[in-house]
Scaffold this motif. Structure first.
Motif, short mmCIF file in Angstrom:
data_model
loop_
_atom_site.label_atom_id
_atom_site.label_comp_id
_atom_site.label_asym_id
_atom_site.label_seq_id
_atom_site.Cartn_x
_atom_site.Cartn_y
_atom_site.Cartn_z
N ARG A 117 -4.87 10.49 4.62
CA ARG A 117 -3.90 11.58 4.68
C ARG A 117 -2.78 11.40 3.68
N ILE A 174 7.36 6.64 17.36
CA ILE A 174 7.04 7.37 16.12
C ILE A 174 5.76 8.18 16.25
N LYS A 196 0.85 -1.20 0.00
CA LYS A 196 0.00 0.00 0.00
C LYS A 196 0.88 1.25 0.00
N ASN A 197 1.90 1.25 0.87
CA ASN A 197 2.71 2.46 1.05
C ASN A 197 3.73 2.67 -0.04
N ASP A 218 4.54 0.17 12.33
CA ASP A 218 3.35 -0.47 11.73
C ASP A 218 3.23 -1.94 12.12
N ARG A 270 -3.53 -0.73 11.62
CA ARG A 270 -2.66 -1.79 12.14
C ARG A 270 -3.18 -2.32 13.48
N THR A 330 10.74 11.57 8.06
CA THR A 330 9.36 11.51 7.61
C THR A 330 9.30 10.77 6.28
N VAL A 331 8.50 9.72 6.21
CA VAL A 331 8.45 8.88 5.01
C VAL A 331 7.80 9.64 3.86
N THR A 332 6.56 10.08 4.04
CA THR A 332 5.91 10.77 2.92
C THR A 332 6.51 12.15 2.69
N ILE A 343 2.07 18.17 8.65
CA ILE A 343 2.88 18.09 7.42
C ILE A 343 3.84 19.28 7.33
N ASP A 344 4.20 19.83 8.50
CA ASP A 344 5.08 21.01 8.51
C ASP A 344 6.42 20.74 7.82
N LEU A 345 6.93 19.51 7.94
CA LEU A 345 8.24 19.23 7.32
C LEU A 345 8.13 19.17 5.79
C1 EPZ Z 1 4.15 6.75 6.65
O1 EPZ Z 1 3.31 7.74 7.19
C2 EPZ Z 1 3.28 5.54 6.43
N1 EPZ Z 1 2.21 5.87 5.49
C3 EPZ Z 1 2.69 5.09 7.77
O2 EPZ Z 1 1.94 3.91 7.53
C4 EPZ Z 1 3.83 4.76 8.72
O3 EPZ Z 1 3.31 4.40 9.97
C5 EPZ Z 1 4.74 6.00 8.86
O4 EPZ Z 1 5.21 6.41 7.56
C6 EPZ Z 1 5.96 5.72 9.73
O5 EPZ Z 1 6.69 4.67 9.20
C7 EPZ Z 1 2.50 5.93 4.17
O6 EPZ Z 1 3.62 5.70 3.74
C8 EPZ Z 1 1.36 6.25 3.25
P1 EPZ Z 1 5.96 10.10 8.89
P2 EPZ Z 1 3.82 9.27 7.28
O7 EPZ Z 1 5.86 11.38 8.14
O8 EPZ Z 1 4.74 9.56 6.16
C9 EPZ Z 1 6.03 13.35 12.33
C10 EPZ Z 1 0.14 2.50 7.71
O9 EPZ Z 1 -0.26 1.89 8.68
N2 EPZ Z 1 5.93 14.34 11.24
O10 EPZ Z 1 7.13 9.21 8.62
O11 EPZ Z 1 2.61 10.11 7.45
C11 EPZ Z 1 4.77 12.49 12.43
O12 EPZ Z 1 3.79 13.14 13.22
C12 EPZ Z 1 0.55 3.93 7.84
O13 EPZ Z 1 0.30 2.00 6.56
C13 EPZ Z 1 5.98 15.70 11.55
O14 EPZ Z 1 6.07 16.07 12.72
O15 EPZ Z 1 4.64 9.25 8.62
C14 EPZ Z 1 5.29 11.23 13.08
O16 EPZ Z 1 5.37 11.42 14.47
C15 EPZ Z 1 0.19 4.49 9.19
N3 EPZ Z 1 5.89 16.60 10.55
C16 EPZ Z 1 6.70 11.10 12.51
O17 EPZ Z 1 7.05 12.40 12.02
C17 EPZ Z 1 5.78 16.24 9.24
O18 EPZ Z 1 5.74 17.12 8.37
C18 EPZ Z 1 6.83 10.11 11.36
O19 EPZ Z 1 5.80 10.40 10.45
C19 EPZ Z 1 5.74 14.86 8.94
C20 EPZ Z 1 5.82 13.93 9.95
#
Ligand code: EPZ
Length: 448
Positions: free
Chosen positions: A121, A357, A38-39, A335, A401, A191-193, A152-154
């Motif tokens: 999201r 996380i 999915k991701n 996850d 999850r 941050t992944v996305t 999504i500040d980053l």
């Molecule tokens: C991705 O989400 C995955 N989703 C998530 O999978 C996964 O849990 C997550 O990465 C962590 O591995 C997709 O890839 C579509 P992050 P993402 O940005 O990118 C903080 C699932 O179950 N953050 O890596 O949204 C955030 O709050 C889903 O399939 C900021 O503060 O996660 C978190 O605490 C759930 N500012 C941490 O970073 C930002 O601009 C990691 O988030 C972005 C993130």
């Protein structure tokens, strides 16, 4: 169309309050085939916005979130062929993945509306491509979700560094740019996305972009592979520093989505918890190293080949309790935290699980307690007492999850478990009921 043949991912599928009814106690034997991730599918689909050519994606999983991304792209005037959503295979757990062709040449709006971003999201992944290709994007600010505020500040800080202008307008983010310019970016938090959005945006920027503290997930590396096939110049994806030399245009490509490592890990944990002998096939063992290391530590027997892992465990075999902390890839994934917690309720001592996380990713704990689990939480730490007998109960899924962990708990409980709101599961697990019943689980989906 009968209820059972509804395509996965359509709105009507989500509206129906389906539930799983599970008779616990069966050991699991056979083969589960892992679907596309999915991701990985979601950023791969968003990347099609970077070109006017056809982008062909194979091994796309039939999931609600993929359906939502199709809906979002089509709302923008982007053509998507071949993904009519999944049809439940008659029986058995074979992967029923679909291929999809996306063509963005007819795009007529650069907006990701609230109702779709609220549903998923990951819709925010259209932000980088839209700004890079068309110079404008209007994306609803993703609200929080069950597991955390998820800002999504980053993403926005990175786009600003590339020269974009960002403003807020009635719950939407407006991002505009003449032509993005390469820059040096360092993420405060992995941050992944965020990494994926910036790699896509930088692919069409003028000059070179260097991203430090980039996410190293396999899904990031597979997106970069796809972009390189589309003509991008990217080095280092999958490591913590990624360099992108912007180009003027990108062309189409044909790629297969990589196997879903979280789905694979979920079934490995299910097999370890229920006992039996299960082959998790069509997966990449190298993408679940952190889990396999923990399973070894717990004394769970497994063997691996290039694309499969066989988990084998006698029902009475001891499971050693573990202390685990979730971290960015390649360490233990958040996850799989909820799923591992269920396994640890069967450990031989007490386990400590620390979630680093997300700020609220223990939503499964109250439901597991209702099944007899002895789990105490203090902030982001869960103390899990082993050796507890779980009893079937009526429980409710809260997020993707967590739902999977409740299903695993149902598989190993005495008696019947009803898991409601499994539309959460349909977001990220392709035909779970078929795959689990295909290896001997007594589980069926019912419609309330
Ligand atoms: C991705 O989400 C995955 N989703 C998530 O999978 C996964 O849990 C997550 O990465 C962590 O591995 C997709 O890839 C579509 P992050 P993402 O940005 O990118 C903080 C699932 O179950 N953050 O890596 O949204 C955030 O709050 C889903 O399939 C900021 O503060 O996660 C978190 O605490 C759930 N500012 C941490 O970073 C930002 O601009 C990691 O988030 C972005 C993130």
């Amino acid at each position: 169309m009968g209820a059972e043949t509804l395509p996965i991912g359509t709105k009507s599928q989500k509206v129906a309050m389906d539930k799983f009814v599970i008779e616990g106690g069966s050991m699991l034997y056979g083969t589960v085939r892992i679907s596309g991730a999915k991701n990985s599918a979601l950023p791969a689909m968003a990347a099609a916005l970077l070109t006017n050519d056809d982008v062909h994606l194979g091994r796309v999983p039939c999931l609600a979130d993929v359906g939502t991304m199709v809906e979002l792209l089509e709302k923008m005037g982007v053509r998507t062929d071949g993904y009519e959503g999944g049809r439940r295979p008659a029986e058995g757990g074979g992967s029923f993945s679909k291929s999809i062709t996306i063509n963005a040449s007819g795009i007529n709006t650069h907006e990701a509306p609230y109702e779709l971003v609220r549903t998923m999201r990951a819709s925010v992944l259209v932000l980088g491509p839209l700004v890079a290709r068309y110079g404008s994007a209007r994306v609803s600010i993703p609200g929080g979700c069950a597991i955390g505020s998820r800002p999504i500040d980053l993403h926005l800080k990175g786009l600003t560094a590339l020269g974009a202008r960002v403003s807020m307008d009635h719950g939407y983010i407006d991002v505009t740019a003449q032509r993005l310019k390469g820059a040096k970016i360092a993420f405060d938090t992995v941050t992944v996305t965020g990494t994926e959005n910036l790699i896509m945006a930088a692919s069409l920027a003028q000059g070179t972009t260097v991203i430090r503290n980039a996410a190293r997930e396999p899904e990031v590396a597979s997106l970069a592979d796809q972009l390189v096939r589309m003509g991008a110049k990217i080095h280092g994806a999958g490591a913590d520093t990624v360099t992108i030399d912007g180009v003027d245009r990108l062309h189409g490509c044909a790629v297969d989505i990589i196997p879903d490592r979280i789905e694979a890990g979920t079934y490995m944990i299910a097999a370890a918890a229920a006992g039996g002998e299960v082959e998790i096939a069509d997966c990449k063992p190298g993408h679940v190293r952190a889990l396999l290391a923990r399973m070894q530590e717990a004394g769970i027997d497994y063997t691996e080949t290039g694309d499969s892992v066989v988990v084998k465990r006698e029902k009475t075999a001891r499971i050693k309790s573990l202390n685990v902390k979730t971290m960015p890839y390649p360490d233990f994934p958040t996850d799989l935290q909820a799923q591992l917690m269920v396994l640890m309720t069967q450990g031989d001592d007490t386990s400590v699980i620390t979630e680093t996380i997300f700020e609220n990713r223990f939503m499964h704990v109250p439901e597991l307690r209702r099944m007899g689990a002895d789990i105490k939480t203090e902030g982001n730490v869960a103390i899990v007492k082993g050796g507890t007998r779980l009893m079937g109960a009526q429980i409710m899924a809260t997020d993707l999850r967590a739902s999977a962990s409740l299903v695993i708990a149902g598989l190993i409980s005495d008696g019947t478990t009803e898991v409601s709101r499994i539309y959460h599961l349909d977001r990220g697990y392709e035909f779970m009921e078929n795959k689990l019943s295909g290896i001997g689980a007594k589980l069926k989906r019912t419609r309330t």
